[in-house]
Write an enzyme that holds these catalytic residues in place. Structure first.
Site, PDB file in Angstrom:
ATOM      1  N   CYS A 209      23.222   6.287  -3.328  1.00  0.00           N
ATOM      2  CA  CYS A 209      22.237   6.615  -4.375  1.00  0.00           C
ATOM      3  C   CYS A 209      22.661   7.825  -5.203  1.00  0.00           C
ATOM      4  O   CYS A 209      22.057   8.104  -6.238  1.00  0.00           O
ATOM      5  CB  CYS A 209      20.866   6.875  -3.764  1.00  0.00           C
ATOM      6  SG  CYS A 209      20.445   5.769  -2.428  1.00  0.00           S
TER       7      CYS A 209
ATOM      8  N   HIS B 160      14.936   3.230 -10.017  1.00  0.00           N
ATOM      9  CA  HIS B 160      16.077   3.791  -9.286  1.00  0.00           C
ATOM     10  C   HIS B 160      17.187   2.748  -9.116  1.00  0.00           C
ATOM     11  O   HIS B 160      17.400   2.234  -8.037  1.00  0.00           O
ATOM     12  CB  HIS B 160      15.590   4.310  -7.927  1.00  0.00           C
ATOM     13  CG  HIS B 160      16.640   4.911  -7.053  1.00  0.00           C
ATOM     14  ND1 HIS B 160      17.782   5.512  -7.545  1.00  0.00           N
ATOM     15  CD2 HIS B 160      16.721   5.002  -5.702  1.00  0.00           C
ATOM     16  CE1 HIS B 160      18.519   5.944  -6.525  1.00  0.00           C
ATOM     17  NE2 HIS B 160      17.904   5.641  -5.397  1.00  0.00           N
TER      18      HIS B 160
HETATM   19  C1  LIG Z   1       8.602  -0.843  -1.764  1.00  0.00           C
HETATM   20  C2  LIG Z   1       9.316  -2.189  -1.854  1.00  0.00           C
HETATM   21  C3  LIG Z   1       9.659  -2.677  -0.462  1.00  0.00           C
HETATM   22  C4  LIG Z   1       8.415  -3.202  -2.574  1.00  0.00           C
HETATM   23  O1  LIG Z   1       9.114  -4.384  -2.777  1.00  0.00           O
HETATM   24  P1  LIG Z   1       8.373  -5.816  -2.734  1.00  0.00           P
HETATM   25  O2  LIG Z   1       7.423  -5.789  -1.601  1.00  0.00           O
HETATM   26  O3  LIG Z   1       9.441  -6.866  -2.733  1.00  0.00           O
HETATM   27  O4  LIG Z   1       7.621  -5.877  -4.089  1.00  0.00           O
HETATM   28  P2  LIG Z   1       7.885  -6.997  -5.210  1.00  0.00           P
HETATM   29  O5  LIG Z   1       9.237  -6.776  -5.815  1.00  0.00           O
HETATM   30  O6  LIG Z   1       7.578  -8.331  -4.642  1.00  0.00           O
HETATM   31  O7  LIG Z   1       6.817  -6.606  -6.298  1.00  0.00           O
HETATM   32  C5  LIG Z   1       5.452  -6.955  -6.192  1.00  0.00           C
HETATM   33  C6  LIG Z   1       4.701  -6.149  -7.219  1.00  0.00           C
HETATM   34  O8  LIG Z   1       4.722  -4.761  -6.852  1.00  0.00           O
HETATM   35  C7  LIG Z   1       5.328  -3.999  -7.871  1.00  0.00           C
HETATM   36  N1  LIG Z   1       6.183  -3.010  -7.223  1.00  0.00           N
HETATM   37  C8  LIG Z   1       7.285  -3.230  -6.473  1.00  0.00           C
HETATM   38  N2  LIG Z   1       7.791  -2.074  -6.036  1.00  0.00           N
HETATM   39  C9  LIG Z   1       6.983  -1.107  -6.530  1.00  0.00           C
HETATM   40  C10 LIG Z   1       7.008   0.290  -6.442  1.00  0.00           C
HETATM   41  N3  LIG Z   1       7.960   0.911  -5.740  1.00  0.00           N
HETATM   42  N4  LIG Z   1       6.047   0.988  -7.065  1.00  0.00           N
HETATM   43  C11 LIG Z   1       5.092   0.358  -7.791  1.00  0.00           C
HETATM   44  N5  LIG Z   1       5.020  -0.979  -7.910  1.00  0.00           N
HETATM   45  C12 LIG Z   1       5.964  -1.697  -7.284  1.00  0.00           C
HETATM   46  C13 LIG Z   1       6.138  -4.969  -8.686  1.00  0.00           C
HETATM   47  O9  LIG Z   1       6.285  -4.521 -10.006  1.00  0.00           O
HETATM   48  C14 LIG Z   1       5.305  -6.216  -8.610  1.00  0.00           C
HETATM   49  O10 LIG Z   1       4.251  -6.102  -9.523  1.00  0.00           O
HETATM   50  P3  LIG Z   1       3.764  -7.373 -10.387  1.00  0.00           P
HETATM   51  O11 LIG Z   1       3.363  -8.388  -9.373  1.00  0.00           O
HETATM   52  O12 LIG Z   1       2.678  -6.822 -11.200  1.00  0.00           O
HETATM   53  O13 LIG Z   1       4.954  -7.798 -11.191  1.00  0.00           O
HETATM   54  C15 LIG Z   1      10.614  -2.010  -2.674  1.00  0.00           C
HETATM   55  O14 LIG Z   1      10.291  -1.573  -3.978  1.00  0.00           O
HETATM   56  C16 LIG Z   1      11.590  -1.042  -2.042  1.00  0.00           C
HETATM   57  O15 LIG Z   1      12.280  -1.377  -1.106  1.00  0.00           O
HETATM   58  N6  LIG Z   1      11.705   0.199  -2.588  1.00  0.00           N
HETATM   59  C17 LIG Z   1      12.606   1.193  -2.071  1.00  0.00           C
HETATM   60  C18 LIG Z   1      13.963   1.033  -2.667  1.00  0.00           C
HETATM   61  C19 LIG Z   1      14.970   1.908  -1.960  1.00  0.00           C
HETATM   62  O16 LIG Z   1      14.985   2.026  -0.761  1.00  0.00           O
HETATM   63  N7  LIG Z   1      15.837   2.560  -2.729  1.00  0.00           N
HETATM   64  C20 LIG Z   1      16.799   3.459  -2.207  1.00  0.00           C
HETATM   65  C21 LIG Z   1      16.125   4.753  -1.924  1.00  0.00           C
HETATM   66  S1  LIG Z   1      17.253   6.078  -1.569  1.00  0.00           S
END
Ligand SMILES: CC(C)(COP(=O)(O)OP(=O)(O)OC[C@H]1O[C@@H](n2cnc3c(N)ncnc32)[C@H](O)[C@@H]1OP(=O)(O)O)[C@@H](O)C(=O)NCCC(=O)NCCS
Ligand SMILES: [Zn+2]
Lengths: 394, 181
Positions: free
Chosen positions: A90, A341
């Protein structure tokens, strides 16, 4: 250790570019990178023939193209000047900036380009979580225990809460602030604001981290053009933004070998190095882009970067000290939380924002008030596996 | 559910997607589908890349012999006394590769924990699981699942007991912690 920084040439950022972040199923990886590169070249008033070396930062693995640097570089018309591929999870963005900086500082090149690009949405969330979770210490963490990136940060959040009384509300305030800025940043992944209640009520990911405490899985690219002092003079750059100090460090990837779970030692060390090289103290920083992969990460960053003492990060955000115009304006771009990100793009996206801030070019109520014109970018790999801190000054 | 049935479950989900792709190829001539939200055309990769790695155990092979006997072990450098967990057989501190294997102990103190709700695919057959870091008497930390009904009662410093056993449904020997009553 002898510090040779003084023997190096001064380096300025003379052009920056940024794609729109988000789920970018409308473009290929190459097209996405080009959005940022084209803008950066235009901003610098240069063309590809002026670039002597290109550094391409990309983490990869989530992309179907397993050697993305060369195709990205070629598509952008930079075939004969690189690419030097850089990867630091990252923190790839600031690692790429550091590499390009060092080419110019050392005299190996007069003008260099750094680009960070990532297309994370070519695989599904479960796969993405597995790739992130496998990173660093596979057998002992992911294979046996099934930890994910959110879970690693959650272990820190849980410890920070128990030790210092930090609350889920404090963390929610970080999300509220960063979404507020994202909603005013046309290039951000999320174009809406959220409330404390919405954050607290969002679905759990890894307690105490909830959906609205998390940065999303994003696609995006950002780029910067760097030049030597000679080149800045020759080109007659109006407002060069100087790279005034770079710091870097790392920490054991073994979660169990860490001395504590309330801060990132890699950030503390990287910041100390950057401040020393820049000849400033943390209180000089007016505008900062920090690595808020999860809201707790921003709270720890206030502390580890020295904006406030250890344990007081929750209070810092609750008092509005990290708001636009507060003691330090933090993540006025929307941060990783609101802006998105796309791993390798993130560090260079921070540089893009700080350069625009220092040039006082920001739109729609996002310009930080400046007196000293000192900005900072803070980019973390994994959960502090690596950290880069860059001080930028006008 | 043994490893083979876990794999069958994942394969079945993949097969369902591929049936859709087959239908699209049949009618349009391309494996191209519109993105569900934006409608942007996406080419489905039909050259799947199955990645199943071999992990050489190297110096850690003795760890699994210990685990088979119900013991969780760390290594200690005979030259400088540094204790390593996860175990390693080379000591970079004094550049000597002479270690002894030592038990980490049976009871430790909970340092920090979380509950994993959003899981990677290969853990998706488990319910939400609690993961904690536990400080052991010989001075090393261990990361493992905490077997507890309601995690909201967990506290830092709380005593937890190490268990070595088979974790179902995968069925291989591993280690976790229990909260004593
Ligand atoms: C939190 C997380 C698990 C959610 O993923 P998910 O459960 O697959 O969510 P989806 O992609 O199916 O999205 C579903 C809805 O939530 C929203 N959404 C997804 N992630 C979001 C977030 N982080 N914040 C706000 N909304 C979010 C999407 O826009 C979508 O909205 P919509 O239905 O209105 O279009 C994922 O965003 C994640 O893993 N984030 C961390 C990434 C990471 O680890 N990065 C490295 C860090 S060092
Ligand atoms: Zn030793």
């Amino acid at each position: 250790m002898m510090d040779r920084a003084e023997t190096m040439r001064r380096v300025a950022v003379i052009g920056v570019g940024h794609s729109t972040f988000g789920v970018r199923g409308d473009v290929t990886l190459q097209e996405l990178a080009w959005e940022a590169i084209a803008e950066a070249l235009k901003d610098a008033g240069l063309t590809q023939k002026d670039i002597e070396v290109s550094v391409v930062g990309v983490v990869g693995t989530r992309e179907y193209e397993l050697m993305p640097a060369v195709p990205v570089n070629d598509y952008a018309g930079l075939t004969h000047v690189g690419p030097i591929r850089v990867e630091a999870a990252c923190a790839t963005g600031l690692a790429a900036l550091t590499t390009a900086h060092n080419y110019v500082a050392s005299g190996m090149a007069d003008i260099a380009l750094a680009v960070g690009v990532e297309k994370m949405t070519e695989v599904d969330t479960a796969t993405s979580l597995a790739v992130g979770g496998r990173a660093g210490n596979y057998l002992w963490e992911f294979h046996f225990v099934g930890t994910t990136m959110p879970a690693q940060y959650a272990l820190y959040a849980s410890a920070h809460m128990a030790r210092f009384g930090t609350t889920e509300e404090h963390m929610a305030l970080v999300a509220v602030k960063n979404h507020r800025h994202a909603a005013r940043n046309p290039k951000a992944h999320f174009q809406y604001e959220v409330t404390v209640e919405e954050v607290l009520g969002s679905r759990p990911v890894a307690w105490p981290i909830k959906l609205l405490d998390s940065s999303p899985i994003s696609d995006g690219a950002a780029a910067a053009v760097l030049a030597s002092e000679d080149a800045v003079r020759r080109l007659g750059v109006d407002v060069p933004v100087w790279v005034s100090g770079i710091g870097y460090s790392s920490e054991t990837p073994n979660m169990v070998r860490r001395p504590h779970y309330v801060g990132l030692e890699a950030t503390v060390r990287a910041a100390a190095m950057a401040y020393k090289r820049a000849g400033i103290s943390p209180t000089d920083v007016e505008v900062a882009e920090v690595h808020d992969a999860f809201t707790i990460a921003e709270i720890m960053a206030y502390e580890d970067l020295g904006f406030v003492e250890k344990g007081m990060g929750g209070k810092f955000v609750a008092e509005g000290q990290s708001d636009l115009g507060g003691k330090v304006s933090v993540n006025v771009s929307g941060g990783l939380k609101g802006k998105g990100h796309p791993l390798a793009a993130t560090g260079l996206s921070m540089v893009y924002e700080i350069v625009k801030q220092l040039r006082e070019e920001r739109e729609r109520g996002r310009q930080a008030p400046l007196k000293r014109y000192v900005g900072l970018a803070h980019n973390v790999a994994g959960i502090g596996h690596q950290a880069y801190v860059v001080v930028l000054r006008r | 559910m043994a490893l083979t049935s876990l794999k069958e479950k994942i394969d079945e989900a993949v097969k369902q997607q591929l049936r859709l792709v087959d239908a699209v190829v049949g009618s349009t001539g391309f494996p191209i589908v519109p993105d569900q939200k934006t409608g942007d055309p996406q080419w489905i990769d039909v050259r799947e890349l199955p990645l199943r790695y071999m992990l050489s155990l190297g110096g850690a092979r003795k760890f699994f012999e210990g685990l088979a006997g119900g013991k969780l072990q760390a290594t200690r450098c005979r030259a400088c006394g540094t204790v390593y967990f996860p175990p390693q057989v080379d000591c970079p501190r004094c550049r000597v590769s002479d270690v002894e294997w030592v038990d980490v102990g049976e009871e430790g103190e909970l340092v920090t924990w979380t509950v994993i709700n959003v899981k990677p695919l290969t853990f998706s057959h488990h319910g939400d699981y609690v993961v904690g870091i536990v400080r052991m008497p010989i001075g090393v930390n261990v990361l493992a699942w905490i077997s507890v009904g309601d995690p909201s009662g967990l506290r830092p410093g709380q005593r937890v007991r190490l268990v070595v056993g088979r974790r179902e449904p995968e069925g291989y020997v591993t280690y976790w912690f229990e909260v004593p009553h």
